[in-house]
Design a protein around this motif. Structure first.
Motif, short mmCIF file in Angstrom:
data_model
loop_
_atom_site.label_atom_id
_atom_site.label_comp_id
_atom_site.label_asym_id
_atom_site.label_seq_id
_atom_site.Cartn_x
_atom_site.Cartn_y
_atom_site.Cartn_z
N ILE A 154 4.57 46.96 -14.63
CA ILE A 154 5.73 46.32 -13.99
C ILE A 154 7.01 46.70 -14.74
CG2 ILE A 154 4.34 44.41 -13.13
CD1 ILE A 154 5.41 42.67 -15.36
N ARG A 155 8.16 46.45 -14.11
CA ARG A 155 9.45 46.80 -14.71
C ARG A 155 9.72 45.96 -15.96
NH1 ARG A 155 10.41 45.67 -9.57
NH2 ARG A 155 11.65 43.83 -10.19
N PRO A 156 10.50 46.48 -16.90
CA PRO A 156 10.81 45.72 -18.11
C PRO A 156 11.45 44.36 -17.82
CG PRO A 156 11.41 48.02 -18.40
CD PRO A 156 11.03 47.86 -16.96
N ASP A 157 12.37 44.32 -16.85
CA ASP A 157 13.02 43.04 -16.55
C ASP A 157 12.04 42.07 -15.91
OD1 ASP A 157 13.00 44.79 -14.29
OD2 ASP A 157 14.44 43.49 -13.27
N ALA A 158 11.03 42.60 -15.18
CA ALA A 158 10.02 41.72 -14.60
C ALA A 158 9.15 41.11 -15.69
CB ALA A 158 9.15 42.50 -13.61
N PHE A 159 8.86 41.89 -16.72
CA PHE A 159 8.07 41.36 -17.83
C PHE A 159 8.84 40.27 -18.56
CE2 PHE A 159 6.52 41.63 -22.30
CZ PHE A 159 5.23 41.17 -22.06
N GLU A 160 10.13 40.44 -18.73
CA GLU A 160 10.95 39.41 -19.36
C GLU A 160 10.96 38.14 -18.51
OE1 GLU A 160 14.74 41.21 -19.93
OE2 GLU A 160 14.12 42.34 -21.72
N ARG A 161 11.05 38.30 -17.19
CA ARG A 161 11.05 37.11 -16.32
C ARG A 161 9.69 36.42 -16.37
NH1 ARG A 161 13.83 40.57 -12.85
NH2 ARG A 161 11.99 40.90 -11.55
N LEU A 167 7.07 30.45 -20.53
CA LEU A 167 7.63 29.44 -21.43
C LEU A 167 7.99 28.17 -20.67
CD1 LEU A 167 9.87 31.68 -23.72
CD2 LEU A 167 7.67 30.64 -24.29
N ARG A 168 8.52 28.32 -19.49
CA ARG A 168 8.84 27.13 -18.68
C ARG A 168 7.58 26.35 -18.33
NH1 ARG A 168 13.29 30.30 -15.02
NH2 ARG A 168 15.17 29.59 -16.14
N GLU A 169 6.54 27.06 -17.95
CA GLU A 169 5.28 26.40 -17.61
C GLU A 169 4.69 25.71 -18.85
OE1 GLU A 169 3.93 26.01 -14.73
OE2 GLU A 169 4.97 27.46 -13.45
N SER A 170 5.04 26.22 -20.03
CA SER A 170 4.51 25.67 -21.28
C SER A 170 5.31 24.47 -21.78
CB SER A 170 4.49 26.74 -22.37
OG SER A 170 3.71 27.85 -21.97
N GLU A 176 16.57 31.03 -21.04
CA GLU A 176 17.50 32.05 -20.58
C GLU A 176 17.11 33.40 -21.15
OE1 GLU A 176 22.23 33.31 -21.07
OE2 GLU A 176 21.48 31.41 -21.91
N VAL A 177 17.01 34.41 -20.28
CA VAL A 177 16.77 35.78 -20.72
C VAL A 177 18.12 36.42 -21.00
CG1 VAL A 177 15.89 38.05 -20.09
CG2 VAL A 177 14.61 36.01 -19.46
N THR A 178 18.32 36.85 -22.23
CA THR A 178 19.61 37.44 -22.60
C THR A 178 19.53 38.95 -22.65
OG1 THR A 178 19.07 37.18 -24.95
CG2 THR A 178 20.28 35.39 -23.90
N GLY A 179 18.59 39.48 -23.44
CA GLY A 179 18.41 40.93 -23.51
C GLY A 179 19.63 41.68 -23.99
N ARG A 180 20.44 41.04 -24.82
CA ARG A 180 21.65 41.71 -25.31
C ARG A 180 21.30 42.72 -26.39
NH1 ARG A 180 23.61 36.28 -25.05
NH2 ARG A 180 23.15 36.02 -27.27
N GLN A 285 -9.76 36.94 -11.27
CA GLN A 285 -9.20 38.09 -10.60
C GLN A 285 -7.71 38.19 -10.89
OE1 GLN A 285 -10.08 37.53 -6.44
NE2 GLN A 285 -12.23 38.11 -6.67
N VAL A 286 -7.24 39.42 -11.09
CA VAL A 286 -5.82 39.68 -11.31
C VAL A 286 -5.16 39.96 -9.98
CG1 VAL A 286 -4.13 41.17 -12.44
CG2 VAL A 286 -6.25 40.58 -13.61
N ASP A 287 -4.09 39.22 -9.66
CA ASP A 287 -3.36 39.39 -8.42
C ASP A 287 -2.18 40.33 -8.67
OD1 ASP A 287 -2.05 39.20 -6.02
OD2 ASP A 287 -1.74 37.02 -6.08
N THR A 288 -2.43 41.64 -8.50
CA THR A 288 -1.39 42.62 -8.82
C THR A 288 -0.14 42.47 -7.94
OG1 THR A 288 -2.49 44.22 -7.33
CG2 THR A 288 -3.07 44.30 -9.68
N ALA A 289 -0.32 41.99 -6.71
CA ALA A 289 0.84 41.80 -5.83
C ALA A 289 1.79 40.74 -6.38
CB ALA A 289 0.35 41.40 -4.43
N TRP A 290 1.24 39.77 -7.08
CA TRP A 290 2.05 38.71 -7.68
C TRP A 290 3.02 39.30 -8.69
CZ3 TRP A 290 3.31 36.49 -12.32
CH2 TRP A 290 3.83 35.18 -12.29
N PHE A 291 2.55 40.26 -9.50
CA PHE A 291 3.39 40.88 -10.51
C PHE A 291 4.41 41.82 -9.86
CE2 PHE A 291 -0.37 39.59 -12.85
CZ PHE A 291 0.20 39.02 -13.98
N ASP A 292 4.03 42.47 -8.76
CA ASP A 292 4.96 43.36 -8.07
C ASP A 292 6.17 42.59 -7.52
OD1 ASP A 292 3.36 45.53 -8.56
OD2 ASP A 292 2.31 45.42 -6.64
N ALA A 293 5.97 41.30 -7.25
CA ALA A 293 7.04 40.48 -6.67
C ALA A 293 7.97 39.88 -7.71
CB ALA A 293 6.43 39.36 -5.82
N LEU A 294 7.68 40.11 -8.99
CA LEU A 294 8.55 39.53 -10.03
C LEU A 294 9.95 40.12 -9.97
CD1 LEU A 294 6.16 39.39 -13.11
CD2 LEU A 294 7.26 37.44 -12.00
#
Length: 294
Positions: A154-161, A167-170, A176-180, A285-294
């Protein structure tokens, strides 16, 4: 890290890890998680960072972790250790009574019990999760490898999201994702509230296939100075023994380390892109479509 097999010692075969695994469980008080056991075995066997950086078939799992999985499998087949549904491994009464020469006979004893003694104790695990008819826990949890490969795709920004969502679920708020750039590698910040007390936490997301060393932990701690006393590093890879020691070093702010295995377990726990179906046996099972939608 590129490892030159001619200049670095090879990763020990799984049968050489049987006795250190039992020693590790004894040292841990008779029980431990996979991460705790691996860290203790690495310490007992004095494995180098070069050895721990060798990936099994190119990753995402390290060769050390792969062979330790086989060691646990054989010890469990021999009745020396057992594991709970929560992933905690314990040494049995039989295991406590075993001595090193007894443990050395386990591979041949297990193969004899399965009726397939065609390979020697020094043979390497073959592809497909079996040695002489013995099914390894690696084969039973192939979903982890699939999930880690999905996270790398998946894209780097999707991994950050994804890390933000986790963390929110935890229980974190104001995540907030800053990535500065030039911010010590910090990818985001959140607030963790425990009862009436709240903590600001800085987190870093690192997608790697190998091991993360102690310098990454020190860099994050430096970036935390004057801002917060809490930090988290989330990775798809693993952490070296030096990194884990640095994370809990006396007199320094602690850093929480979430490796690839712990990340998979957390995503499974919160049903983030991972579905668990319980029929006659549990199926993950891993839902790959779920990650594609991030």
């Amino acid at each position: 890290m590129s490892v030159n097999p001619t200049s670095n010692p090879p990763v020990p075969t799984f049968d050489k890890m049987l006795w250190p695994t039992l020693q590790a469980l004894q040292a841990l008080g008779g029980s431990g998680t996979i991460q705790e056991i691996e860290a203790k075995v690495i310490e007992i066997m004095a494995l180098t960072e070069a050895q721990m950086s060798v990936l099994h078939k190119g990753g995402p799992q390290s060769e050390v972790s792969y062979r330790l999985a086989w060691a646990r499998t054989y010890l469990k087949k021999a009745g020396a250790i057992d594991n709970s549904s929560r992933g905690v491994w314990t040494i049995t009464d039989k295991g406590r009574k075993l001595r090193e020469p007894d443990v050395a006979r386990i591979p041949s004893d297990v193969r004899r019990a399965t009726g397939r003694a065609g390979r020697t104790a020094q043979s390497e695990p073959r592809a497909g999760g079996q040695i002489s008819g013995v099914t390894c826990e690696v084969a039973d949890e192939a979903w982890r490898s699939q999930l880690l490969e999905t996270l790398h795709s998946i894209r780097p920004d999707a991994f950050e999201r994804l890390c933000q969502r986790l963390l929110r679920e935890s229980g974190f708020t104001h995540v907030e994702v800053t990535g500065r750039s030039g911010d010590g590698g910090i990818d985001g910040i959140g607030v963790l509230r425990i009862s009436l007390v709240s903590f600001h936490v800085l987190f870093q997301c690192k997608r790697v296939r190998g091991s993360i060393g102690s310098s990454v932990v020190r860099d994050l701690r430096g970036a935390m100075a004057g801002r917060t006393d809490k930090g988290i590093i989330i990775t798809t890879g693993t952490f070296t023994a030096e990194a884990r020691r640095e994370a809990t070093r006396d007199g320094a702010p602690p850093i929480e380390l979430i490796d690839g295995e712990a990340l998979c377990d957390a995503l499974r726990q919160y049903n983030l892109g991972v579905r668990t179906e319980v029929r006659t046996v549990e199926s993950v099972q891993v839902d790959t479509a779920w990650f594609d939608a991030l």
